[in-house]
Design an enzyme around this catalytic site. Structure first.
Site, mmCIF file in Angstrom:
data_model
loop_
_atom_site.group_PDB
_atom_site.id
_atom_site.type_symbol
_atom_site.label_atom_id
_atom_site.label_comp_id
_atom_site.label_asym_id
_atom_site.label_seq_id
_atom_site.Cartn_x
_atom_site.Cartn_y
_atom_site.Cartn_z
ATOM 1 N N CYS A 1 4.918 12.321 -7.869
ATOM 2 C CA CYS A 1 4.260 13.404 -8.762
ATOM 3 C C CYS A 1 3.258 12.908 -9.585
ATOM 4 C CB CYS A 1 5.595 14.010 -9.639
ATOM 5 S SG CYS A 1 5.090 15.155 -10.783
ATOM 6 N N HIS B 1 0.802 -1.338 0.073
ATOM 7 C CA HIS B 1 0.035 0.074 0.112
ATOM 8 C C HIS B 1 0.897 1.298 -0.006
ATOM 9 C CE1 HIS B 1 -3.532 -2.366 1.750
ATOM 10 N NE2 HIS B 1 -3.595 -2.677 0.577
HETATM 11 N N1 APR Z 1 -1.842 -7.746 17.251
HETATM 12 C C1 APR Z 1 -2.300 -8.266 16.166
HETATM 13 N N2 APR Z 1 -3.563 -8.109 15.686
HETATM 14 C C2 APR Z 1 -4.238 -6.894 16.305
HETATM 15 C C3 APR Z 1 -3.699 -6.269 17.337
HETATM 16 C C4 APR Z 1 -2.585 -6.704 17.930
HETATM 17 N N3 APR Z 1 -1.983 -6.143 19.075
HETATM 18 N N4 APR Z 1 -4.331 -5.258 17.581
HETATM 19 C C5 APR Z 1 -5.350 -5.281 16.679
HETATM 20 N N5 APR Z 1 -5.264 -6.169 15.641
HETATM 21 C C6 APR Z 1 -5.997 -6.750 14.398
HETATM 22 C C7 APR Z 1 -7.429 -6.521 14.640
HETATM 23 O O1 APR Z 1 -8.225 -7.261 15.281
HETATM 24 C C8 APR Z 1 -7.690 -6.423 13.234
HETATM 25 O O2 APR Z 1 -8.110 -7.609 12.789
HETATM 26 O O3 APR Z 1 -5.303 -6.082 13.405
HETATM 27 C C9 APR Z 1 -6.648 -5.888 12.620
HETATM 28 C C10 APR Z 1 -6.519 -4.491 11.819
HETATM 29 O O4 APR Z 1 -7.506 -4.563 10.863
HETATM 30 P P1 APR Z 1 -7.655 -3.227 9.990
HETATM 31 O O5 APR Z 1 -8.052 -1.877 10.851
HETATM 32 O O6 APR Z 1 -8.748 -3.377 9.056
HETATM 33 O O7 APR Z 1 -6.317 -2.900 9.381
HETATM 34 P P2 APR Z 1 -5.791 -3.516 8.129
HETATM 35 O O8 APR Z 1 -6.132 -5.261 7.837
HETATM 36 O O9 APR Z 1 -4.080 -3.400 8.053
HETATM 37 O O10 APR Z 1 -6.456 -2.986 6.773
HETATM 38 C C11 APR Z 1 -5.730 -3.203 5.487
HETATM 39 O O11 APR Z 1 -7.127 -1.474 4.575
HETATM 40 O O12 APR Z 1 -7.815 0.707 4.987
HETATM 41 C C12 APR Z 1 -6.951 -0.066 4.226
HETATM 42 O O13 APR Z 1 -4.820 0.857 3.427
HETATM 43 C C13 APR Z 1 -5.408 0.424 4.691
HETATM 44 O O14 APR Z 1 -3.592 -1.145 4.727
HETATM 45 C C14 APR Z 1 -5.024 -0.803 5.244
HETATM 46 C C15 APR Z 1 -5.713 -1.778 4.768
#
Ligand code: APR
Length: 257
Positions: free
Chosen positions: A129, A121
């Site tokens: 640019c 990402h």
């Molecule tokens: N250790 C492991 N997992 C964790 C922890 C922790 N301490 N705390 C929270 N989580 C988990 C949550 O349960 C959830 O499943 O991390 C996950 C975060 O999920 P999202 O907020 O959806 O983030 P992510 O999966 O990285 O999103 C993917 O979506 O919005 C786009 O570009 C953005 O890169 C991002 C992508």
């Protein structure tokens, strides 16, 4: 899985693996103090993703969008890699074949020592640019903490407006990064899924394919999610606790061999 025991099969699978694919999301950086996106206190509950994570949102208000990324850069700069990042960096040295594929735009994996890494990402430190497509590291320039219309970052090469080098909703993941990830997914005998909801960018497909190919799939996440069904082992703990604990069992087992 209970609060202490780790299944012997999990440790054995991690000890004997030869080709390992690690897929991380915002949860891996949570214990470094950086917010996730979709949790209750996540970024998308505070900032509308349509405004701050789409090209249309950027074009209609580049100052507002850039200043959120400048704030995120300051948050990332003051964060430190946590044991999840350092353990993943250690794993890279152990396995004959290894790739870390992260959705995170912070540089905590790199600062922890990970080198075999693809970023699906983009990178919060980079700007690109809009006209010539050249990519620059914002830290190489004396940019203000807060931009105004007059001080928005312009391309040092062609003068075009620069945007954050982040993949926004509706945009494609960099081809090379995805190709490298898919190649490893097709060959890995172990996949670790760490701290991602699996809601975007192929995570679903990665887990499904690895499982279908016979790889051992391990998810480390305090919450169950859409990817858990593909995991042979789900460790419902924070990554910063679970990963070093698992890795200690694996390396102790190696020493005992
Ligand atoms: N250790 C492991 N997992 C964790 C922890 C922790 N301490 N705390 C929270 N989580 C988990 C949550 O349960 C959830 O499943 O991390 C996950 C975060 O999920 P999202 O907020 O959806 O983030 P992510 O999966 O990285 O999103 C993917 O979506 O919005 C786009 O570009 C953005 O890169 C991002 C992508």
């Amino acid at each position: 899985m209970g609060n202490n025991e780790l299944p012997r099969d999990l440790i054995e699978a991690m000890r004997s693996a030869k080709c390992v694919f690690v897929f991380t999301g915002a949860g891996a950086s949570k214990e470094s103090g950086l917010p996730t996106f979709r949790e209750i206190d996540g970024e998308w509950t505070r900032h509308d993703p349509m405004t701050f994570a789409t090209f249309e949102g950027f074009i209609s208000n580049p100052v507002k969008v850039w200043n959120l990324y400048r704030l995120r850069q300051r948050q990332i700069a003051s964060a430190q890699p946590n044991p999840a990042h350092t353990t993943i960096a250690e794993m890279e040295q152990y396995y004959p074949e290894f790739l870390l594929c992260t959705q995170n735009v912070d540089d905590l994996h790199e600062r922890a020592g990970s080198r075999k890494i693809v970023k699906l990402h983009g990178d919060a430190w980079q700007m690109r640019c809009l006209d010539c497509g050249k990519i620059f590291d914002t830290r190489d320039f004396d940019l203000p903490d807060e931009f105004t219309e007059e001080t928005l970052p312009k391309c040092p090469k062609c003068g075009g407006l620069c945007r954050p080098n982040i993949v926004w909703f509706g945009e494609y993941v960099p081809h090379e990064a995805m190709a490298a990830a898919l190649d490893m997914v097709s060959r890995c005998d172990l996949m670790l899924i760490v701290g991602t909801s699996g809601e975007v960018s192929g995570g679903y497909g990665f887990a499904q394919q690895a499982r279908a190919n016979g790889a051992t799939v391990v998810e480390i996440n305090p919450s169950e999610g859409v990817l858990t069904r593909y995991a042979h082992f789900w460790v419902p703990e924070p990554a910063g606790l679970a990963l070093p604990r698992i890795w200690k069992s694996v390396t102790d087992r190696c020493r005992a061999q």
